[in-house]
Scaffold this motif. Sequence first.
Motif, PDB file in Angstrom:
ATOM      1  N   SER A  51       0.814  -1.220   0.000  1.00 27.20           N
ATOM      2  CA  SER A  51       0.000   0.000   0.000  1.00 27.20           C
ATOM      3  C   SER A  51       0.843   1.265   0.000  1.00 27.20           C
ATOM      4  O   SER A  51       0.478   2.261  -0.634  1.00 27.20           O
ATOM      5  CB  SER A  51      -0.944   0.009   1.214  1.00 27.20           C
ATOM      6  N   TYR A  52       1.958   1.255   0.722  1.00 28.93           N
ATOM      7  CA  TYR A  52       2.790   2.459   0.755  1.00 28.93           C
ATOM      8  C   TYR A  52       3.376   2.738  -0.626  1.00 28.93           C
ATOM      9  O   TYR A  52       3.441   3.896  -1.067  1.00 28.93           O
ATOM     10  CB  TYR A  52       3.901   2.294   1.793  1.00 28.93           C
ATOM     11  N   SER A  53       3.768   1.695  -1.328  1.00 26.93           N
ATOM     12  CA  SER A  53       4.267   1.872  -2.692  1.00 26.93           C
ATOM     13  C   SER A  53       3.168   2.391  -3.623  1.00 26.93           C
ATOM     14  O   SER A  53       3.409   3.257  -4.468  1.00 26.93           O
ATOM     15  CB  SER A  53       4.832   0.555  -3.230  1.00 26.93           C
ATOM     16  N   ILE A  54       1.953   1.878  -3.472  1.00 26.64           N
ATOM     17  CA  ILE A  54       0.840   2.380  -4.281  1.00 26.64           C
ATOM     18  C   ILE A  54       0.635   3.863  -4.017  1.00 26.64           C
ATOM     19  O   ILE A  54       0.509   4.676  -4.945  1.00 26.64           O
ATOM     20  CB  ILE A  54      -0.454   1.601  -3.964  1.00 26.64           C
ATOM     21  N   TYR A  55       0.627   4.214  -2.754  1.00 26.66           N
ATOM     22  CA  TYR A  55       0.348   5.587  -2.364  1.00 26.66           C
ATOM     23  C   TYR A  55       1.417   6.545  -2.879  1.00 26.66           C
ATOM     24  O   TYR A  55       1.101   7.633  -3.384  1.00 26.66           O
ATOM     25  CB  TYR A  55       0.254   5.664  -0.841  1.00 26.66           C
ATOM     26  N   MET A  56       2.677   6.150  -2.776  1.00 30.28           N
ATOM     27  CA  MET A  56       3.761   7.059  -3.120  1.00 30.28           C
ATOM     28  C   MET A  56       4.063   7.100  -4.618  1.00 30.28           C
ATOM     29  O   MET A  56       4.518   8.114  -5.133  1.00 30.28           O
ATOM     30  CB  MET A  56       5.035   6.669  -2.365  1.00 30.28           C
ATOM     31  N   THR A  57       3.843   6.016  -5.336  1.00 26.19           N
ATOM     32  CA  THR A  57       4.274   5.962  -6.733  1.00 26.19           C
ATOM     33  C   THR A  57       3.185   6.319  -7.740  1.00 26.19           C
ATOM     34  O   THR A  57       3.497   6.654  -8.890  1.00 26.19           O
ATOM     35  CB  THR A  57       4.812   4.565  -7.094  1.00 26.19           C
ATOM     36  N   HIS A  58       1.908   6.252  -7.358  1.00 24.66           N
ATOM     37  CA  HIS A  58       0.861   6.405  -8.373  1.00 24.66           C
ATOM     38  C   HIS A  58       0.897   7.786  -9.028  1.00 24.66           C
ATOM     39  O   HIS A  58       0.638   7.905 -10.230  1.00 24.66           O
ATOM     40  CB  HIS A  58      -0.527   6.128  -7.774  1.00 24.66           C
ATOM     41  N   PHE A  59       1.234   8.813  -8.263  1.00 29.21           N
ATOM     42  CA  PHE A  59       1.272  10.150  -8.852  1.00 29.21           C
ATOM     43  C   PHE A  59       2.489  10.299  -9.773  1.00 29.21           C
ATOM     44  O   PHE A  59       2.411  10.966 -10.808  1.00 29.21           O
ATOM     45  CB  PHE A  59       1.319  11.209  -7.742  1.00 29.21           C
TER      46      PHE A  59
END
Length: 371
Positions: free
Chosen positions: A308-316
């Motif tokens: 989830s942290y990777s999703i949150y940080m990388t999606h933008f």
Amino acid sequence: MKIHQIEQSSPVQDPSPRPELRALTGLRGLAATAVALAHFQNTIPAYSGTPFMWHNAVDLFFCLSGFTLSYVYNRETFQFSSYLTARIARIYPLYLVCLIAAGALYVWPSVVNPISYPVRTAVSDFALQLAMLNAWPVVGSGVHWDSPAWSLSVEWFCYVLLFPILLFQKASPSTSTRVLCIAVTTVASFFLFTFFYDDLLVTPQLHAPKSQWSDWVALARGVLGFIAGWAAFASFQKRDGLYLACTRFSTLIWCGVALIVLLAYCRLTNPHALIVVYPFVVLAATDPTSITSRLLGSKPLHFLGVISYSIYMTHFVVFLAAVDLFGPSATWPLAVYVILAAATAAVSVGTYFAIEMPARKAIRGIQRSAL
């Protein structure tokens, strides 16, 4: 049942880590996915400006952090240096990579100019973002190049200054006082966001906030959500009436969440009203026997929580790369959004295994060798 250590917050100093609450990991995964999808939705012309935006799920992260850290750490074995190292190992490596990537893809090529965003301002923002201080009022400007990273600056404040105080603060023995604490913090967060939030503060530009209180909204949301999560943990720890009600009526609580979302889409309520129910959602998820907790703790959703942290940080950052590749999002066909979602999933898995896990192990290894 197989017992797992809590992965996202496991302390170095605790010799007997508590079992993972798998549903909370899955809940974190849903929240990160909601943020990413809402960011993408807001770039589609037909949906731009719809009332249900990305702000809401971020407040769930704050509540989860207050609960989870209270669950993992205890005042008898707490060591600030080990705790802080674990926090840095958890968030900073990927945060730094995404900050540099967002600057390279978006800020320096197209945003920095002498009028709207001078170089001196950009350099100052970069330095403050490096230190994760740019969302702090008075100290920072509120600007974040990787837009979701503002919440990491707020979490950093809670990690360093708030949680050590809460850890050594005894929660009220009264259930009614804990309920009142949750009610006051969530309603205050709703009020501050509704009346003083300014969404232009985070963007790379010179901007005068619409109110003198706007600079404080981000930090207030984090602190209030964190305290609500801490109070919810006290209820969980004591297994009081609030805990029993939330676990018994977990399905009803989730129906309330669905109702608020539906009303928000119909423009019949403010979507930020979700903040009021988040502590109860967290408490409901601590019961591993409920249908909703079993679903949240299932392998797919649990893995979603792990990354989830990777999703949150990388999606933008993935979105910024897509803009460079396909042009302005207003012209994108549906196929590009499908590619965007798939690329976010792939990049998130890749950064988790290539950056998050190795960096975390390396930093903790350095700490152990220094002891």
